[in-house]
Design an enzyme around this catalytic site. Sequence first.
Site, PDB file in Angstrom:
ATOM      1  N   HIS A  37      93.404  23.878  24.688  1.00 51.77           N
ATOM      2  CA  HIS A  37      92.344  24.269  23.759  1.00 51.77           C
ATOM      3  C   HIS A  37      92.942  25.221  22.725  1.00 51.77           C
ATOM      4  CE1 HIS A  37      89.144  22.426  26.122  1.00 51.77           C
ATOM      5  NE2 HIS A  37      89.658  22.978  27.208  1.00 51.77           N
ATOM      6  N   HIS A  58      94.466  16.155  25.972  1.00 52.68           N
ATOM      7  CA  HIS A  58      94.491  15.976  27.425  1.00 52.68           C
ATOM      8  C   HIS A  58      95.580  14.977  27.771  1.00 52.68           C
ATOM      9  CE1 HIS A  58      93.193  13.078  30.647  1.00 52.68           C
ATOM     10  NE2 HIS A  58      93.252  14.183  31.351  1.00 52.68           N
ATOM     11  N   VAL A 117      99.183  12.204  34.188  1.00 51.66           N
ATOM     12  CA  VAL A 117     100.045  11.163  34.751  1.00 51.66           C
ATOM     13  C   VAL A 117     100.089  11.390  36.257  1.00 51.66           C
ATOM     14  CG1 VAL A 117     101.483  10.416  32.831  1.00 51.66           C
ATOM     15  CG2 VAL A 117     101.983  12.590  33.924  1.00 51.66           C
ATOM     16  N   ARG A 118      99.893  10.337  37.027  1.00 52.05           N
ATOM     17  CA  ARG A 118      99.709  10.508  38.467  1.00 52.05           C
ATOM     18  C   ARG A 118     100.241   9.288  39.229  1.00 52.05           C
ATOM     19  NH1 ARG A 118      94.966   9.453  35.844  1.00 52.05           N
ATOM     20  NH2 ARG A 118      93.828   7.576  36.473  1.00 52.05           N
ATOM     21  N   HIS A 151      98.491   7.514  17.200  1.00 54.96           N
ATOM     22  CA  HIS A 151      98.447   6.130  17.675  1.00 54.96           C
ATOM     23  C   HIS A 151      99.760   5.389  17.435  1.00 54.96           C
ATOM     24  CE1 HIS A 151      94.394   5.576  19.265  1.00 54.96           C
ATOM     25  NE2 HIS A 151      94.015   6.499  18.393  1.00 54.96           N
ATOM     26  N   HIS A 167      75.604   9.316  27.396  1.00 55.98           N
ATOM     27  CA  HIS A 167      74.320   9.919  27.062  1.00 55.98           C
ATOM     28  C   HIS A 167      74.277  10.411  25.613  1.00 55.98           C
ATOM     29  CE1 HIS A 167      76.960  13.196  28.110  1.00 55.98           C
ATOM     30  NE2 HIS A 167      76.089  14.099  27.705  1.00 55.98           N
ATOM     31  N   GLY A 196      87.712  17.744  48.324  1.00 56.10           N
ATOM     32  CA  GLY A 196      87.870  19.120  48.768  1.00 56.10           C
ATOM     33  C   GLY A 196      88.992  19.843  48.073  1.00 56.10           C
ATOM     34  N   ARG A 211      91.032  22.088  45.066  1.00 59.92           N
ATOM     35  CA  ARG A 211      90.937  23.496  44.674  1.00 59.92           C
ATOM     36  C   ARG A 211      90.147  23.594  43.368  1.00 59.92           C
ATOM     37  NH1 ARG A 211      94.449  27.275  41.835  1.00 59.92           N
ATOM     38  NH2 ARG A 211      94.378  29.333  42.836  1.00 59.92           N
TER      39      ARG A 211
END
EC number: 1.3.3.3
Length: 305
Positions: free
Chosen positions: A96, A106, A109-110, A145, A175, A257, A259
């Site tokens: 930010h 943002h 990568v996982r 891009h 929404h 669960g 953190r």
Amino acid sequence: MSDFDRVRDYLTALQDRICNVVETIDGQSHFHEDHWQRTEGGGGRTRLLRDGAVFEQAAIGFSDVCGTHLPPSASVRRPELAGANWRACGVSLVFHPKNPFVPTTHLNVRYFRAEREGKQVAAWFGGGFDLTPFYPFDEDVVHWHRVARDLCAPFGDERYAAHKRWCDEYFVLRHRNETRGVGGLFFDDLDKDFERDFDYQRAVGDGFLDAYFPIVTRRHDTPYGDRERAFQLYRRGRYVEFNLLFDRGTLFGLQSGGRAESILISLPPLVRWEYGYHPLPGSAEARLADYLLPRDWLEESRICE
């Protein structure tokens, strides 16, 4: 070295590299690191830079966590894995900036692995990056891009178009009937070929530095006043809405669960909502609406050249 450890080593190195670039650009503040452990298994290191010259808050976390029952948010696309043991590692960041003319960004990568009775039954990569400007510049959006397209090129002619479209469809505030920003890349369930998929994850992680930081350098000294600051805080409210209502990573972390401090660190430090707000017609603030819908930015720029 196992495949999981190779991914883990890349991700920790990526976190280090990005932090070094942020501190160099900011020139004032430094990251504070918080090592944490998860009772159910695993842990991570969360890094936070606050009140900098360029970044109001820059959060980037690495985690390597495991559990015995795959939570619903992770198994919705793979119902056959419900209840499986799992292990996941990843790097996630949200920056930010202080100046309203510098976009929020943002990256995630996982890598995810599921097991039954000690044997791997599935493993996949996911991630992507997206850009959320408040006062957008076409030059910046096209640059963003182009980097995304170029990093996708070695992986097939359809990769950029497919993952751009996925990003446009994922980062939507249904929404509000608007996208979160100007898009980028998004992918999940990438599991066809480990080496090729890992190469792509690295291309996305490395490409983020080329995509984002030139924009920061161009815009962080742009003059602004109270009006621009107020609009920035108002639009940050949309960021909060998406993260708490729709973001799959946030939901997975909370359902498993995880953190909470690390999961919710993506939220901006200051934000505001205003009932019935409408920007003045023809204003710079009103112009943003033209950017909050899927557009073929590279084709539009080609036509204009």
